[in-house]
Scaffold this motif. Sequence first.
Motif, short mmCIF file in Angstrom:
data_model
loop_
_atom_site.label_atom_id
_atom_site.label_comp_id
_atom_site.label_asym_id
_atom_site.label_seq_id
_atom_site.Cartn_x
_atom_site.Cartn_y
_atom_site.Cartn_z
N ALA A 259 27.73 70.98 14.28
CA ALA A 259 28.35 70.15 15.27
C ALA A 259 29.24 70.91 16.06
CB ALA A 259 29.41 69.27 14.53
N SER A 260 29.97 72.19 15.26
CA SER A 260 30.90 73.24 16.24
C SER A 260 29.84 73.85 17.08
CB SER A 260 31.25 74.26 15.03
OG SER A 260 32.25 73.48 14.40
N SER A 261 28.71 74.53 16.71
CA SER A 261 27.60 75.00 17.44
C SER A 261 27.36 74.17 18.97
CB SER A 261 26.56 75.41 16.83
OG SER A 261 26.70 76.31 15.86
N ALA A 262 27.00 72.87 18.55
CA ALA A 262 26.51 71.93 19.49
C ALA A 262 27.81 71.73 20.68
CB ALA A 262 26.14 70.72 18.95
N PHE A 263 29.05 71.80 19.98
CA PHE A 263 30.19 71.49 20.91
C PHE A 263 30.36 72.71 21.92
CE2 PHE A 263 33.92 69.63 22.29
CZ PHE A 263 34.82 70.39 22.39
N ALA A 264 30.18 73.90 20.98
CA ALA A 264 30.52 75.04 22.03
C ALA A 264 29.16 75.23 23.15
CB ALA A 264 30.34 76.48 21.02
N ALA A 265 27.98 75.09 22.63
CA ALA A 265 26.89 75.35 23.62
C ALA A 265 26.94 74.22 24.77
CB ALA A 265 25.59 75.07 22.98
N SER A 266 27.64 73.22 24.70
CA SER A 266 27.79 72.01 25.60
C SER A 266 28.77 72.34 26.65
CB SER A 266 27.87 70.58 24.96
OG SER A 266 29.08 70.49 24.49
N THR A 267 29.82 73.27 26.26
CA THR A 267 30.63 73.57 27.00
C THR A 267 30.92 74.71 27.67
OG1 THR A 267 32.33 73.73 25.20
CG2 THR A 267 32.33 71.56 26.21
N SER A 268 30.09 75.59 27.23
CA SER A 268 30.04 77.26 27.45
C SER A 268 29.01 77.47 28.53
CB SER A 268 30.11 78.19 26.47
OG SER A 268 30.10 79.37 26.72
N ARG A 269 29.25 77.74 30.07
CA ARG A 269 28.30 78.25 30.80
C ARG A 269 28.65 79.67 31.52
NH1 ARG A 269 26.95 73.16 34.86
NH2 ARG A 269 29.19 72.77 34.24
N GLU A 270 27.88 80.22 32.25
CA GLU A 270 28.11 81.48 33.10
C GLU A 270 27.70 81.51 34.31
OE1 GLU A 270 28.34 86.06 31.53
OE2 GLU A 270 26.47 85.02 31.54
N LEU A 271 28.53 82.05 35.15
CA LEU A 271 28.06 82.39 36.67
C LEU A 271 28.05 83.84 36.90
CD1 LEU A 271 27.36 81.24 39.62
CD2 LEU A 271 29.84 81.00 39.85
N ARG A 272 27.06 84.38 37.00
CA ARG A 272 27.19 85.98 37.29
C ARG A 272 26.88 85.90 38.86
NH1 ARG A 272 22.17 87.44 33.56
NH2 ARG A 272 21.41 85.40 34.83
N VAL A 273 28.05 86.37 39.46
CA VAL A 273 27.99 86.52 41.00
C VAL A 273 27.74 88.20 41.51
CG1 VAL A 273 29.32 85.96 43.06
CG2 VAL A 273 29.75 84.60 41.06
N GLY A 274 26.68 88.18 42.04
CA GLY A 274 26.36 89.42 42.74
C GLY A 274 26.92 89.52 44.34
N TYR A 275 27.58 90.53 44.58
CA TYR A 275 28.45 90.29 46.14
C TYR A 275 28.44 91.72 46.53
CZ TYR A 275 32.63 92.56 43.72
OH TYR A 275 33.44 93.51 43.11
N GLN A 276 28.44 91.63 47.99
CA GLN A 276 28.86 92.78 48.61
C GLN A 276 30.12 92.94 49.00
OE1 GLN A 276 25.40 93.79 51.72
NE2 GLN A 276 24.53 91.64 50.81
N LYS A 277 30.78 93.93 49.50
CA LYS A 277 32.23 94.05 49.96
C LYS A 277 32.02 93.13 51.31
CE LYS A 277 33.94 98.18 48.29
NZ LYS A 277 33.09 98.76 47.50
N GLY A 278 33.11 91.89 51.07
CA GLY A 278 33.32 91.24 52.27
C GLY A 278 33.91 89.81 51.92
N LEU A 279 33.51 88.76 52.23
CA LEU A 279 34.23 87.59 51.88
C LEU A 279 34.22 87.22 50.29
CD1 LEU A 279 33.67 84.93 54.79
CD2 LEU A 279 35.47 86.44 54.55
N LEU A 280 32.94 87.42 49.76
CA LEU A 280 33.01 87.18 48.21
C LEU A 280 33.96 88.17 47.63
CD1 LEU A 280 29.20 86.73 47.64
CD2 LEU A 280 31.06 85.28 46.81
N SER A 281 34.32 89.28 48.06
CA SER A 281 35.43 90.23 47.52
C SER A 281 36.58 89.35 47.61
CB SER A 281 35.32 91.36 48.18
OG SER A 281 34.14 92.27 48.10
N LEU A 282 36.85 88.76 48.67
CA LEU A 282 38.32 88.14 48.96
C LEU A 282 38.22 87.02 47.61
CD1 LEU A 282 38.63 87.76 52.95
CD2 LEU A 282 39.20 89.77 51.24
N LEU A 283 37.09 86.17 47.67
CA LEU A 283 36.94 85.20 46.64
C LEU A 283 37.48 85.67 45.13
CD1 LEU A 283 36.62 82.21 46.10
CD2 LEU A 283 34.33 82.49 45.86
N LYS A 284 36.79 86.95 44.98
CA LYS A 284 37.08 87.36 43.56
C LYS A 284 38.31 87.71 43.51
CE LYS A 284 35.71 91.54 41.01
NZ LYS A 284 36.84 92.25 40.99
N GLY A 285 39.14 88.24 44.42
CA GLY A 285 40.51 88.59 44.20
C GLY A 285 41.51 87.71 44.16
N ARG A 286 41.27 86.46 44.92
CA ARG A 286 42.25 85.27 44.71
C ARG A 286 42.01 84.58 43.64
NH1 ARG A 286 41.67 83.37 51.08
NH2 ARG A 286 42.31 85.56 52.05
#
Length: 341
Positions: free
Chosen positions: A45-72
């Motif tokens: 049950a614990s594993s199922a609970f963790a799996a359902s609430t843990s996701r990842e977003l891996r953002v590739g970016y070049q220096k620019g507006l995405l850098s500002l989003l990262k910094g803020r």
Amino acid sequence: MNQPKGKPANPKDLTNKSRRTLLSRSVQVAGLAGVAALAPLYLSASSAFAASTSRELRVGYQKGLLSLLKGRGTLEKRLAPLGVAIKWIEFSAGPVQLEALSVGSIDFGDVGEAPPIFSQAAGSPLVYVAATVPRPSVEGVLVPGSSAIRNVADLKGKKIALNKGSNVHYFLVKLLEKAGLHYADVTPVWLSPADARAAFERGSVDAWAIWEPYLAAAQNTLSARILADAKGVVKNRAYYFSSRDYAQKNSDVLNIIIDELNQIDVWANANRGALSAELSGVLGLPKPVVDIMVGRSSFGTEAITKSILAEQQLIADTFLDLKLIPKKIDVKEAAPPWLAV
């Protein structure tokens, strides 16, 4: 959590507190044998609970507006309630980001209009998820200030430095076409921006097709002259992309990051002086250089539409005619899952 009489608890429905209560009561009733029997249930049950609430977003970016989003840090705050962790990975150019997407190393990134065409032709799983407004003033062809080249037609027979497969690649093709020249009338010299600047400075090439902030930096520090920019030639949008699998499973996450980027666009359009100051630190360039770049930039984020995909199809067909891609591609196959095409 109260359960109807005679109905066993579903482990996926249990909160952490209710799982502990269930286990505690079972210990009292069943003793050690009961604990041994129930422990796997609790862990499952614990594993199922963790799996359902843990996701990842891996953002590739070049220096620019995405850098500002990262910094803020605003994206982290908005995604935290969804249990989404963010990983930021910096790249030097869009084609490298798309290579990372193809091997499953990132989930989101930003890129110019041409690299996705090469990527799709190579079998990439990319989908377009948003686009910028047209930005024709932020790319151009530079010549030395003292050059005898006065118009685009004068480029015939000349060596032009550019990054192969980049947004300026398509721009150069269409610029030459508008001036009555063919792509074969010039000699492309494939160089990264840093190497192209060095070649341009020492006179090894006659012209340089490049984008911001390199464009403004060369104007400011090398006394270079803009022979032509992309106004009236190409739209020069940038695109935000993901993989089809990630977009299908995480449209809520992608909607949030696109909304955050649009908010930065709105702010940037109304606060260009402050934007220049902030980008100066991000880019490591003097503020006067960044002022030039920001002054001719356009800001705004748009949803992907059929007409925007049609713009990309024109690029794909042009590259096919020039034998720059190995096969014909249908850009609609890279439409986001939520767009009916």
